[in-house]
Design a protein around this motif. Sequence first.
Motif, PDB file in Angstrom:
ATOM      1  N   ALA A 192       0.271  -9.143  -8.587  1.00 51.17           N
ATOM      2  CA  ALA A 192      -0.721 -10.159  -8.209  1.00 51.17           C
ATOM      3  C   ALA A 192      -1.590 -10.587  -9.379  1.00 51.17           C
ATOM      4  O   ALA A 192      -2.753 -10.974  -9.207  1.00 51.17           O
ATOM      5  CB  ALA A 192      -1.598  -9.663  -7.060  1.00 51.17           C
ATOM      6  N   ASN A 219       4.764  -9.426  -0.235  1.00 52.93           N
ATOM      7  CA  ASN A 219       5.140  -8.363   0.690  1.00 52.93           C
ATOM      8  C   ASN A 219       4.466  -7.028   0.405  1.00 52.93           C
ATOM      9  O   ASN A 219       5.017  -5.973   0.704  1.00 52.93           O
ATOM     10  CB  ASN A 219       6.663  -8.167   0.644  1.00 52.93           C
ATOM     11  CG  ASN A 219       7.407  -9.421   1.029  1.00 52.93           C
ATOM     12  OD1 ASN A 219       6.919 -10.229   1.800  1.00 52.93           O
ATOM     13  ND2 ASN A 219       8.587  -9.598   0.473  1.00 52.93           N
ATOM     14  N   ASP A 220       3.266  -7.053  -0.159  1.00 56.60           N
ATOM     15  CA  ASP A 220       2.538  -5.822  -0.455  1.00 56.60           C
ATOM     16  C   ASP A 220       1.384  -5.591   0.519  1.00 56.60           C
ATOM     17  O   ASP A 220       0.373  -4.995   0.163  1.00 56.60           O
ATOM     18  CB  ASP A 220       1.995  -5.860  -1.889  1.00 56.60           C
ATOM     19  CG  ASP A 220       3.108  -5.751  -2.915  1.00 56.60           C
ATOM     20  OD1 ASP A 220       4.149  -5.157  -2.587  1.00 56.60           O
ATOM     21  OD2 ASP A 220       2.944  -6.270  -4.033  1.00 56.60           O
ATOM     22  N   GLY A 221       1.547  -6.056   1.750  1.00 53.99           N
ATOM     23  CA  GLY A 221       0.446  -5.980   2.705  1.00 53.99           C
ATOM     24  C   GLY A 221       0.428  -4.749   3.580  1.00 53.99           C
ATOM     25  O   GLY A 221      -0.416  -4.641   4.477  1.00 53.99           O
ATOM     26  N   ASN A 225      -3.522  -3.885   3.060  1.00 52.86           N
ATOM     27  CA  ASN A 225      -3.873  -4.328   1.713  1.00 52.86           C
ATOM     28  C   ASN A 225      -4.184  -5.826   1.698  1.00 52.86           C
ATOM     29  O   ASN A 225      -3.424  -6.630   2.228  1.00 52.86           O
ATOM     30  CB  ASN A 225      -2.710  -4.009   0.766  1.00 52.86           C
ATOM     31  CG  ASN A 225      -3.002  -4.409  -0.660  1.00 52.86           C
ATOM     32  OD1 ASN A 225      -4.151  -4.379  -1.094  1.00 52.86           O
ATOM     33  ND2 ASN A 225      -1.971  -4.791  -1.388  1.00 52.86           N
ATOM     34  N   THR A 229      -2.365 -13.663  -4.135  1.00 56.22           N
ATOM     35  CA  THR A 229      -1.118 -13.711  -4.893  1.00 56.22           C
ATOM     36  C   THR A 229      -0.956 -15.125  -5.450  1.00 56.22           C
ATOM     37  O   THR A 229      -1.523 -16.076  -4.921  1.00 56.22           O
ATOM     38  CB  THR A 229       0.093 -13.344  -4.034  1.00 56.22           C
ATOM     39  OG1 THR A 229       0.220 -14.288  -2.954  1.00 56.22           O
ATOM     40  CG2 THR A 229      -0.043 -11.955  -3.451  1.00 56.22           C
ATOM     41  N   GLN A 254       1.694  -9.783   3.162  1.00 52.17           N
ATOM     42  CA  GLN A 254       0.412  -9.774   2.465  1.00 52.17           C
ATOM     43  C   GLN A 254      -0.650 -10.527   3.262  1.00 52.17           C
ATOM     44  O   GLN A 254      -0.406 -11.634   3.739  1.00 52.17           O
ATOM     45  CB  GLN A 254       0.558 -10.429   1.088  1.00 52.17           C
ATOM     46  CG  GLN A 254      -0.711 -10.419   0.265  1.00 52.17           C
ATOM     47  CD  GLN A 254      -1.148  -9.008  -0.073  1.00 52.17           C
ATOM     48  OE1 GLN A 254      -0.404  -8.249  -0.654  1.00 52.17           O
ATOM     49  NE2 GLN A 254      -2.367  -8.657   0.313  1.00 52.17           N
TER      50      GLN A 254
END
Length: 420
Positions: A192, A219-221, A225, A229, A254
């Motif tokens: 990010a 896709n880091d949610g 989180n 991005t 995300q």
Amino acid sequence: MRHTRLPLLRTAAAAALLTVPVVLAPPSAAADSFSGQCEYPNAPYPGRPWSLQRVQLDELWSQSKGKGVRVAVIDTGVDVRNPQLKDAVDVKSGRNFLPKGLKDEDGDPIERGNENGTTDTVGHGTKVAGIIAARPADKTGFVGLAPEATIIPIQQNDAEGHGDTDTLAASIRHAVQAKADVINISQDTSDAAEPAPDLEAAVNEALEQEIVVVASAGNDGAGGNVKKTYPASYEGVLAVAASDRNNERASFSQSGDFVDVAAPGVDMISTVPRGGHCSDNGTSFSAPYVAGVAALIKAKHPDWTQRQIVAQIEQTAERTVAGHDRLVGWGVVDPVRALTEDDRPIESPRPREGLVKAEAPAAAEFPLGETADERNARLATYVAVGAAILVAGLGGTAVAIRDARARARGTGVRRGRTAT
């Protein structure tokens, strides 16, 4: 399919923003095929994927099929050997921005592909293109949402992550020159990281040309989180989160205030290189779902601005809270509503309209079986009848007393004297 994130390129001062890698947003849990490991080519998917079952396609396509609209797919290339994409891709407008002479960790040359972006060794870009504009075909129920739109293939990244913000900016500018109406970017910067200003400048150039720019949220949610991005969080970009079969945020999607809408991103069936289909997860496949809807609107309303098209998608999304939230933005995209509730263009979504809310139960009515006038008449009758009974009762009592007195006089008994 997971892809390795390259380390960030930062100066020691950390204040200067340099070129950073852009990654193909990896899913939280890979789902490479609908039946085992995905291979290229793969078997055709025989049914209709769930993400299309939720849409009345006949009603949708009675409004638009995306004819004449050009969608740039900035990705890993688009393999035109898949029969459903052969007639969907404008080969002459394609471009390959990967650097030449690339080598892998062992020093072996990396296959770069055609100069026109029509090869795809990864499969990511071919899946993205299929969700947008795959043509109908026998033996499968899978088809793109905008099956008459045209794909501009722009190869800018690969499995090793050789794409960066410089090549992404160059790809956006090429899409503008190629007369794209919609640009799909299913990528985000590594970790990010905020990139150098040139990427945002390229995005703004596209927006100024009334091009709809759609980007995956990332896709880091997992675990709640929340972070921005790029390029999804740039002003004017339509940032897309992933939803599941229950129209809720997918666990990996995300979150953040920059998220505009959500779209199906779980178990997404689409085209793969050399033919057939595979399944995958991620906001990478939610973004083209929305790009397809944008193409449909653009074909139906060619005079609408990019801002009006974006607002229409946001306004008609299905949501359960008034306004915007950081999980699914304005809600889960509804293609049919976006194409049918379009009497006039709007510049921004209206929070209270389109809200899906359970109605409170109505109070039960007491069933009298008569109108108010009938009830009043009935009560008046009760009063009248009661009065008549009372009068009759009083009259009967008087008669009884009179008769009793008469009988007493007729017995011959006289008071004060005894008969002799």
